[in-house]
Design a protein around this motif. Structure first.
Motif, PDB file in Angstrom:
ATOM      1  N   TYR A 298       0.302   8.518  -7.835  1.00  0.00           N
ATOM      2  CA  TYR A 298      -1.007   8.442  -7.065  1.00  0.00           C
ATOM      3  C   TYR A 298      -1.433   6.947  -6.838  1.00  0.00           C
ATOM      4  CZ  TYR A 298      -1.369  13.047  -9.697  1.00  0.00           C
ATOM      5  OH  TYR A 298      -1.140  14.075 -10.115  1.00  0.00           O
ATOM      6  N   PRO A 299      -0.842   6.414  -5.765  1.00  0.00           N
ATOM      7  CA  PRO A 299      -1.021   5.180  -5.531  1.00  0.00           C
ATOM      8  C   PRO A 299      -2.550   5.053  -4.763  1.00  0.00           C
ATOM      9  CG  PRO A 299       0.416   6.007  -3.981  1.00  0.00           C
ATOM     10  CD  PRO A 299       0.581   6.910  -5.248  1.00  0.00           C
ATOM     11  N   GLU A 300      -3.070   6.280  -4.369  1.00  0.00           N
ATOM     12  CA  GLU A 300      -3.906   6.463  -3.350  1.00  0.00           C
ATOM     13  C   GLU A 300      -5.483   6.056  -4.240  1.00  0.00           C
ATOM     14  OE1 GLU A 300      -3.103  10.686  -4.366  1.00  0.00           O
ATOM     15  OE2 GLU A 300      -1.917   8.693  -3.565  1.00  0.00           O
ATOM     16  N   LEU A 301      -5.051   6.383  -5.533  1.00  0.00           N
ATOM     17  CA  LEU A 301      -6.378   6.453  -6.615  1.00  0.00           C
ATOM     18  C   LEU A 301      -6.289   4.983  -7.075  1.00  0.00           C
ATOM     19  CD1 LEU A 301      -5.938   9.575  -8.998  1.00  0.00           C
ATOM     20  CD2 LEU A 301      -7.212   9.117  -6.811  1.00  0.00           C
ATOM     21  N   HIS A 302      -5.382   4.261  -7.068  1.00  0.00           N
ATOM     22  CA  HIS A 302      -5.425   2.844  -7.228  1.00  0.00           C
ATOM     23  C   HIS A 302      -5.215   1.719  -6.270  1.00  0.00           C
ATOM     24  CE1 HIS A 302      -5.060   4.576 -11.416  1.00  0.00           C
ATOM     25  NE2 HIS A 302      -4.089   5.575 -10.850  1.00  0.00           N
ATOM     26  N   ALA A 303      -5.363   2.187  -5.156  1.00  0.00           N
ATOM     27  CA  ALA A 303      -4.981   1.373  -4.077  1.00  0.00           C
ATOM     28  C   ALA A 303      -5.718  -0.050  -4.066  1.00  0.00           C
ATOM     29  CB  ALA A 303      -5.192   2.096  -2.590  1.00  0.00           C
ATOM     30  N   GLY A 304      -6.920  -0.214  -4.366  1.00  0.00           N
ATOM     31  CA  GLY A 304      -7.426  -1.244  -4.543  1.00  0.00           C
ATOM     32  C   GLY A 304      -6.890  -2.461  -5.338  1.00  0.00           C
ATOM     33  N   ARG A 305      -6.341  -1.851  -6.861  1.00  0.00           N
ATOM     34  CA  ARG A 305      -5.710  -2.733  -7.691  1.00  0.00           C
ATOM     35  C   ARG A 305      -4.259  -3.035  -7.273  1.00  0.00           C
ATOM     36  NH1 ARG A 305      -5.842   0.176 -13.633  1.00  0.00           N
ATOM     37  NH2 ARG A 305      -4.493  -1.838 -13.913  1.00  0.00           N
ATOM     38  N   LEU A 306      -3.635  -2.259  -6.491  1.00  0.00           N
ATOM     39  CA  LEU A 306      -2.499  -2.371  -5.773  1.00  0.00           C
ATOM     40  C   LEU A 306      -2.664  -3.629  -4.791  1.00  0.00           C
ATOM     41  CD1 LEU A 306      -0.733   1.087  -5.667  1.00  0.00           C
ATOM     42  CD2 LEU A 306      -0.334  -0.814  -7.406  1.00  0.00           C
ATOM     43  N   ALA A 307      -3.527  -3.462  -4.051  1.00  0.00           N
ATOM     44  CA  ALA A 307      -3.627  -4.484  -3.168  1.00  0.00           C
ATOM     45  C   ALA A 307      -3.826  -5.984  -3.550  1.00  0.00           C
ATOM     46  CB  ALA A 307      -4.924  -3.989  -2.259  1.00  0.00           C
ATOM     47  N   ALA A 308      -4.620  -5.944  -4.724  1.00  0.00           N
ATOM     48  CA  ALA A 308      -4.969  -7.194  -5.451  1.00  0.00           C
ATOM     49  C   ALA A 308      -3.871  -7.454  -6.231  1.00  0.00           C
ATOM     50  CB  ALA A 308      -6.356  -6.906  -6.165  1.00  0.00           C
ATOM     51  N   ALA A 309      -2.951  -6.976  -6.692  1.00  0.00           N
ATOM     52  CA  ALA A 309      -1.731  -7.373  -7.595  1.00  0.00           C
ATOM     53  C   ALA A 309      -0.706  -8.238  -6.809  1.00  0.00           C
ATOM     54  CB  ALA A 309      -0.820  -5.932  -7.988  1.00  0.00           C
ATOM     55  N   GLU A 310      -1.129  -9.357  -6.593  1.00  0.00           N
ATOM     56  CA  GLU A 310      -0.457 -10.324  -5.951  1.00  0.00           C
ATOM     57  C   GLU A 310       0.903 -10.949  -6.470  1.00  0.00           C
ATOM     58  OE1 GLU A 310      -2.652 -13.915  -5.537  1.00  0.00           O
ATOM     59  OE2 GLU A 310      -4.256 -12.965  -4.637  1.00  0.00           O
ATOM     60  N   ILE A 311       1.153 -10.836  -7.711  1.00  0.00           N
ATOM     61  CA  ILE A 311       2.501 -10.913  -8.133  1.00  0.00           C
ATOM     62  C   ILE A 311       3.557  -9.722  -7.720  1.00  0.00           C
ATOM     63  CG2 ILE A 311       4.066 -11.217 -10.437  1.00  0.00           C
ATOM     64  CD1 ILE A 311       1.554 -12.724 -11.574  1.00  0.00           C
ATOM     65  N   PHE A 312       2.994  -8.944  -7.945  1.00  0.00           N
ATOM     66  CA  PHE A 312       3.846  -7.440  -7.715  1.00  0.00           C
ATOM     67  C   PHE A 312       4.065  -7.437  -5.980  1.00  0.00           C
ATOM     68  CE2 PHE A 312       2.924  -3.090  -5.574  1.00  0.00           C
ATOM     69  CZ  PHE A 312       4.153  -2.629  -5.942  1.00  0.00           C
ATOM     70  N   ARG A 313       2.927  -7.840  -5.192  1.00  0.00           N
ATOM     71  CA  ARG A 313       3.263  -7.840  -4.059  1.00  0.00           C
ATOM     72  C   ARG A 313       4.435  -8.882  -3.314  1.00  0.00           C
ATOM     73  NH1 ARG A 313      -0.531  -5.355  -0.808  1.00  0.00           N
ATOM     74  NH2 ARG A 313      -0.325  -6.975   0.856  1.00  0.00           N
ATOM     75  N   ALA A 314       4.248  -9.983  -3.979  1.00  0.00           N
ATOM     76  CA  ALA A 314       5.103 -11.232  -3.531  1.00  0.00           C
ATOM     77  C   ALA A 314       6.514 -10.891  -4.150  1.00  0.00           C
ATOM     78  CB  ALA A 314       4.498 -12.396  -4.143  1.00  0.00           C
ATOM     79  N   GLY A 315       6.703 -10.103  -5.295  1.00  0.00           N
ATOM     80  CA  GLY A 315       7.830 -10.108  -6.145  1.00  0.00           C
ATOM     81  C   GLY A 315       8.532  -8.841  -5.174  1.00  0.00           C
ATOM     82  N   MET A 316       7.740  -8.157  -4.710  1.00  0.00           N
ATOM     83  CA  MET A 316       8.661  -6.964  -4.081  1.00  0.00           C
ATOM     84  C   MET A 316       9.121  -7.323  -2.562  1.00  0.00           C
ATOM     85  SD  MET A 316       8.682  -3.894  -5.658  1.00  0.00           S
ATOM     86  CE  MET A 316       8.817  -2.847  -3.893  1.00  0.00           C
ATOM     87  N   ALA A 317       8.273  -8.355  -2.019  1.00  0.00           N
ATOM     88  CA  ALA A 317       8.842  -8.837  -0.611  1.00  0.00           C
ATOM     89  C   ALA A 317      10.183  -9.711  -1.282  1.00  0.00           C
ATOM     90  CB  ALA A 317       7.766  -9.603  -0.188  1.00  0.00           C
ATOM     91  N   ARG A 318      10.004 -10.483  -2.056  1.00  0.00           N
ATOM     92  CA  ARG A 318      11.125 -11.277  -2.453  1.00  0.00           C
ATOM     93  C   ARG A 318      12.418 -10.479  -2.705  1.00  0.00           C
ATOM     94  NH1 ARG A 318       8.355 -14.192  -5.439  1.00  0.00           N
ATOM     95  NH2 ARG A 318       8.702 -12.999  -7.514  1.00  0.00           N
ATOM     96  N   PHE A 319      12.081  -9.351  -3.458  1.00  0.00           N
ATOM     97  CA  PHE A 319      13.205  -8.579  -3.872  1.00  0.00           C
ATOM     98  C   PHE A 319      14.021  -8.077  -2.897  1.00  0.00           C
ATOM     99  CE2 PHE A 319      15.540  -5.088  -5.674  1.00  0.00           C
ATOM    100  CZ  PHE A 319      15.679  -5.272  -7.164  1.00  0.00           C
ATOM    101  N   ALA A 320      13.104  -7.706  -1.859  1.00  0.00           N
ATOM    102  CA  ALA A 320      13.495  -6.748  -0.481  1.00  0.00           C
ATOM    103  C   ALA A 320      14.270  -7.612   0.231  1.00  0.00           C
ATOM    104  CB  ALA A 320      12.611  -6.056  -0.088  1.00  0.00           C
TER     105      ALA A 320
END
Length: 437
Positions: A298-320
């Motif tokens: 259910y990412p649509e229920l938590h989209a705001g928190r996911l958008a603000a999760a900077e470590i997660f976002r940067a880590g995913m880009a680096r991993f990919a």
């Protein structure tokens, strides 16, 4: 002791199968019986409740998506070390698609293949003796499917119970219990169906209340005696999906939680290690993993928190940049550039693929799918076919410009076109993979 099994079935969804199954599972566990739950068809929610009721991981058994050897192996594994396995039917007992003999996805396929008797749950609200005609029809419809007994559900009074029960027993079927109308037994629903077990408030108390009702309302001794021995199964290796890597970084939290238990167990059996991380806790996939998997949820229920999760976002880009990343359904939505939530607010997502999705502009997509892979990815090699399903309300509002990942057909083989996306090491689609085709 050889494990014994039975199927809890019904004429339709909403008859009370899940409540009866959860209550029976917990009631048997209270007796010291090592019991395990299973679910026919592609369902993520009910196995979680089964696991909560029994303390044992649930399993899905899907006769359309899974070949016979995989079904045999998974039921055998469920029975190992257990005294009983209770299989909850999806929808109505005979509901499936016309895709070949005993490959319909219906729970009746499992009843016939494994000689498992059926405990038929009948919602008798608004009827009395007609319940006997329904029960008799189930008893004679398929000679390879045996109805072991009937449970009456949503009974209004003792007079109502006796009218239904007397007529059913006169038709030659035993009535093994009757559950009175009780709104407290209803499992709460949400926008994609039932609330997950992990999200249910006061879960243990709810399950214990269901067990109390079943202990009071059902003849558990006769139900357990009606179960049949489960035979040894086969080898799942040939039909199970291969692990996508040796060390799999697997997102797991309230936003990403829909991964079939059999995938996790077969991946481990084949030597893979699952390393969990939580995007909602702003965690990145561990760098020592060699593949990252974002499951549905259910990412649509938590989209705001996911958008603000900077470590997660940067880590995913680096991993990919150097390693494969795959997302399915909710995970696929998170890989895109944006998600519009139910209130019409657009949140930026990972941007590893170019599509954008909306939950405000809802469109239900539901059904079995056959996916022919157009390139190598986490679920297989180019040219292979994988069986699975699709279930989501999100719509694609911008398809982006990525190359498609799969060529999709429905459960009967009717072509539905190309779908999903791939860009560099990143792949994803709304398709949930279950087994090799």
């Amino acid at each position: 002791m050889t494990a014994r099994g039975l199927i809890v079935g019904a004429p339709r969804s909403g008859s009370g199968k899940t409540s009866v199954t959860i209550g029976i599972l917990r009631a048997l566990r209270r007796r010291g019986i090592d019991v395990r739950g299973a679910k026919s068809g592609p369902d993520y929610i009910d196995p979680g409740f089964h696991a909560a009721a029994t303390g044992r991981i649930g399993v899905n058994l899907d006769s359309w998506a899974m070949g016979p050897a995989l079904l045999d192996a998974l039921l055998r594994e469920a029975a190992e070390g257990a005294d009983a396995v209770i299989v909850e039917s999806a929808m109505g007992l005979f509901d499936g698609i016309e895709a070949g003999r005993r490959r319909s996805g219906a729970a009746s396929d499992l009843a016939a293949r494994f000689s498992l008797p059926v405990l038929l749950v009948l919602d008798v609200s608004g009827q009395s003796r007609t319940a006997a005609a329904i029960a008799k029809g189930f008893a004679v419809y398929d000679p390879e499917v045996r109805i072991a007994g009937v449970v009456l559900n949503k009974v209004a009074s003792e007079r109502h119970r006796s009218q239904c029960a007397n007529a059913i027993e006169a038709a030659g079927l035993p009535v093994l219990g009757a559950v009175m109308r009780n709104p407290d037994m209803e499992i709460p629903e949400r926008h994609l169906g039932l609330v997950q077990a992990s999200e249910h408030e006061a879960l243990e108390g709810f399950i214990d209340r269901l067990a109390d009702v079943m202990e009071k309302s059902l003849d558990l001794d006769r139900i357990l005696a009606a179960a049949s021995p489960i035979a040894d199964g086969g080898d799942a290796a040939a039909e199970a999906l291969d692990p996508p890597g040796q060390r799999i970084a697997l997102a797991r939290d309230k936003a990403f939680g829909f991964l079939y238990p059999h995938l996790q167990s077969t991946w481990r059996e084949k030597g893979a290690e699952l390393v969990f991380f939580s995007p909602l806790a702003d965690e990145a996939p561990p760098g020592d993993c060699d593949v990252c998997w974002l499951p549905g949820g259910y990412p649509e229920l938590h989209a705001g928190r996911l958008a603000a999760a900077e470590i997660f976002r940067a880590g995913m880009a680096r991993f990919a940049e150097t390693k494969p990343v795959h997302g399915e359904c909710g995970g696929f939505m998170a890989l895109g550039v944006a998600i519009e939530d139910s209130e019409g607010i657009t949140h930026p997502t990972l941007g590893l693929l170019g599509h954008a999705t909306s939950f405000a502009r809802r469109k239900m997509n539901l059904g079995y799918r056959q996916a022919r892979l157009l390139s190598d990815c986490a679920i297989g090699r180019a040219g292979e076919t994988v069986r699975g399903h699709e279930f989501h309300y999100a719509s694609v509002v911008d398809a982006g410009h990525d190359a498609p990942l799969v060529e999709i057909a429905d459960g009967l083989g009717n072509p539905l076109g190309r779908a999903g996306g791939r860009r560099g090491n990143v792949t994803g689609s709304f398709f949930h993979a279950i087994a090799k085709g």
